[in-house]
Enzyme design. Structure first.
Site, PDB file in Angstrom:
ATOM      1  N   SER A  26       0.686  -1.452   0.320  1.00 47.15           N
ATOM      2  CA  SER A  26      -0.184  -0.331   0.098  1.00 47.15           C
ATOM      3  C   SER A  26       0.673   1.218  -0.046  1.00 47.15           C
ATOM      4  CB  SER A  26      -0.938   0.261   1.198  1.00 47.15           C
ATOM      5  OG  SER A  26      -1.896   0.903   0.925  1.00 47.15           O
ATOM      6  N   LYS A  76     -14.181  -3.185   2.242  1.00 45.99           N
ATOM      7  CA  LYS A  76     -14.965  -2.370   2.565  1.00 45.99           C
ATOM      8  C   LYS A  76     -16.393  -2.655   2.583  1.00 45.99           C
ATOM      9  CE  LYS A  76     -11.846  -0.015  -0.905  1.00 45.99           C
ATOM     10  NZ  LYS A  76     -11.058   0.059  -2.603  1.00 45.99           N
ATOM     11  N   ASP A 112     -13.856   6.784  -3.227  1.00 46.62           N
ATOM     12  CA  ASP A 112     -13.511   6.026  -4.016  1.00 46.62           C
ATOM     13  C   ASP A 112     -14.416   6.930  -5.273  1.00 46.62           C
ATOM     14  OD1 ASP A 112     -11.662   4.068  -3.144  1.00 46.62           O
ATOM     15  OD2 ASP A 112     -12.754   3.001  -3.218  1.00 46.62           O
ATOM     16  N   ALA A 136     -16.684  -6.360 -12.074  1.00 48.65           N
ATOM     17  CA  ALA A 136     -17.700  -6.506 -11.164  1.00 48.65           C
ATOM     18  C   ALA A 136     -18.003  -6.372  -9.975  1.00 48.65           C
ATOM     19  CB  ALA A 136     -18.699  -7.493 -11.212  1.00 48.65           C
ATOM     20  N   ARG A 160     -15.911 -11.210 -16.950  1.00 51.49           N
ATOM     21  CA  ARG A 160     -15.626 -13.119 -16.942  1.00 51.49           C
ATOM     22  C   ARG A 160     -16.482 -13.857 -17.197  1.00 51.49           C
ATOM     23  NH1 ARG A 160      -9.544 -12.380 -14.456  1.00 51.49           N
ATOM     24  NH2 ARG A 160     -10.724 -11.487 -13.166  1.00 51.49           N
ATOM     25  N   PRO A 162     -20.326 -15.098 -16.789  1.00 50.98           N
ATOM     26  CA  PRO A 162     -22.163 -14.303 -16.487  1.00 50.98           C
ATOM     27  C   PRO A 162     -22.629 -13.907 -15.931  1.00 50.98           C
ATOM     28  CG  PRO A 162     -21.110 -15.865 -18.471  1.00 50.98           C
ATOM     29  CD  PRO A 162     -20.321 -15.921 -17.776  1.00 50.98           C
ATOM     30  N   GLY A 253      -3.944   4.628 -12.726  1.00 51.83           N
ATOM     31  CA  GLY A 253      -4.434   4.445 -10.999  1.00 51.83           C
ATOM     32  C   GLY A 253      -3.869   5.008  -9.609  1.00 51.83           C
TER      33      GLY A 253
END
Length: 292
Positions: A26, A76, A112, A136, A160, A162, A253
């Site tokens: 981190s 989180k 975020d 996701a 990746r 479904p 990022g």
């Protein structure tokens, strides 16, 4: 610019930490320590290896010296039932990456979303109509809401597995977006297949660093869309490298990390993510230099 106004509990000394597992990589300690030094605060910010299983005991063991916590995944989401109150963004996304310890109360925030919006705006992406989201998880939820804040109307979610975007489709509806799930392979679709043309001006990848997506993005997509890859270690990711090799536009990022940390510091110092710090421009500069 508003002046810093430390809230009760934000005394001359305080303890803070970033929690997660693994956590040794981190960069949050460097960012926060640089900011508190610039603000003249003798605050201690460390990193602690904590899993979801041990999070309740860790929180229960904190004494009055503790001011706040930064959280990585999956904490989180794990932290939500352990909080007394959450802000609107944490409630909407189902993820809190910031905990303010204030008078015995645990207050949760999501910075975020703001971190994503601010780094994109800093990079010249002020408005988006259509976008593509890769992944996701909890960070994807924040990215989706960030796209909504930037004005997006439609977002394709590439996954990746479904069916894994079902919660994001529901979130998109609540955020005023048309959100549809597509297989990760459609990242390679050319305009003739329709998908690349619908991808819009922005692609945000929220998959962990080092992930091999197993697909090369189409030339049309790279040429037409800015990529924000929230993973910053290792850098560049395979996806970011594909964009860079084709002379596409990539937002690092670390920008999201930097700006979400600044919002966290506003919370820890002022108790409010919207209350700017004294000399905030200088604070942001030393933070940026700490991870350059």
């Amino acid at each position: 610019m508003a002046e810093s106004r430390a809230t009760p509990g934000a005394g001359p000394s305080a303890r803070l930490a970033v929690l997660g597992s693994p956590i040794s990589h981190s960069k949050s300690p460097a960012l926060h320590r640089a900011a508190y030094a610039r603000l003249g605060l003798d605050w201690e910010y460390s990193a602690a290896e904590v899993t979801g299983e041990h999070l309740p005991a860790f929180l229960d063991g904190l004494d009055a010296a503790w001011r706040g916590l930064s959280l990585t995944m999956p904490l989180k989401q794990d932290v939500l039932p352990l909080l007394d109150e959450v802000d609107e963004l944490a409630a909407l996304t189902g993820a809190a990456n910031t905990v303010l310890l204030d008078g015995g109360r645990r207050l949760g925030f999501n910075t975020d979303v703001g971190g994503i919006v601010r780094t994109l705006q800093e990079s010249g992406v002020g408005r988006v109509r259509r976008g593509t989201l890769i992944g996701a998880g909890a960070t994807a939820a924040s990215a989706l809401v960030a796209m909504a804040e930037l004005g997006a109307e439609e977002v394709r979610v590439l996954v990746r597995r479904p069916g894994s975007a079902a919660e994001l489709e529901s979130l998109g509806h609540r955020a005023g977006l048309v959100t549809t799930e597509h297989p990760i392979a459609s990242l390679a679709d050319e305009p003739g297949g329709g998908a690349a043309a619908a991808a819009g001006e922005l692609v945000i990848s929220t998959v962990p660093g080092g992930t091999d997506l197993g697909v090369v993005p189409s030339a049309a997509l790279v040429a037409g869309a800015v990529l924000l890859d929230v993973a910053y270690d290792p850098w560049p990711s395979e996806l970011a490298r594909a964009w860079l090799d084709a002379d596409g536009t990539v937002v690092h990022g670390l920008g999201m990390l930097l700006h979400q940390a600044l919002l966290q510091i506003r919370i820890f110092v002022n108790g409010d993510p919207f209350a700017e710090l004294t000399d905030e421009h200088d604070v942001l500069t030393v933070m940026r230099e700490s991870v350059a």
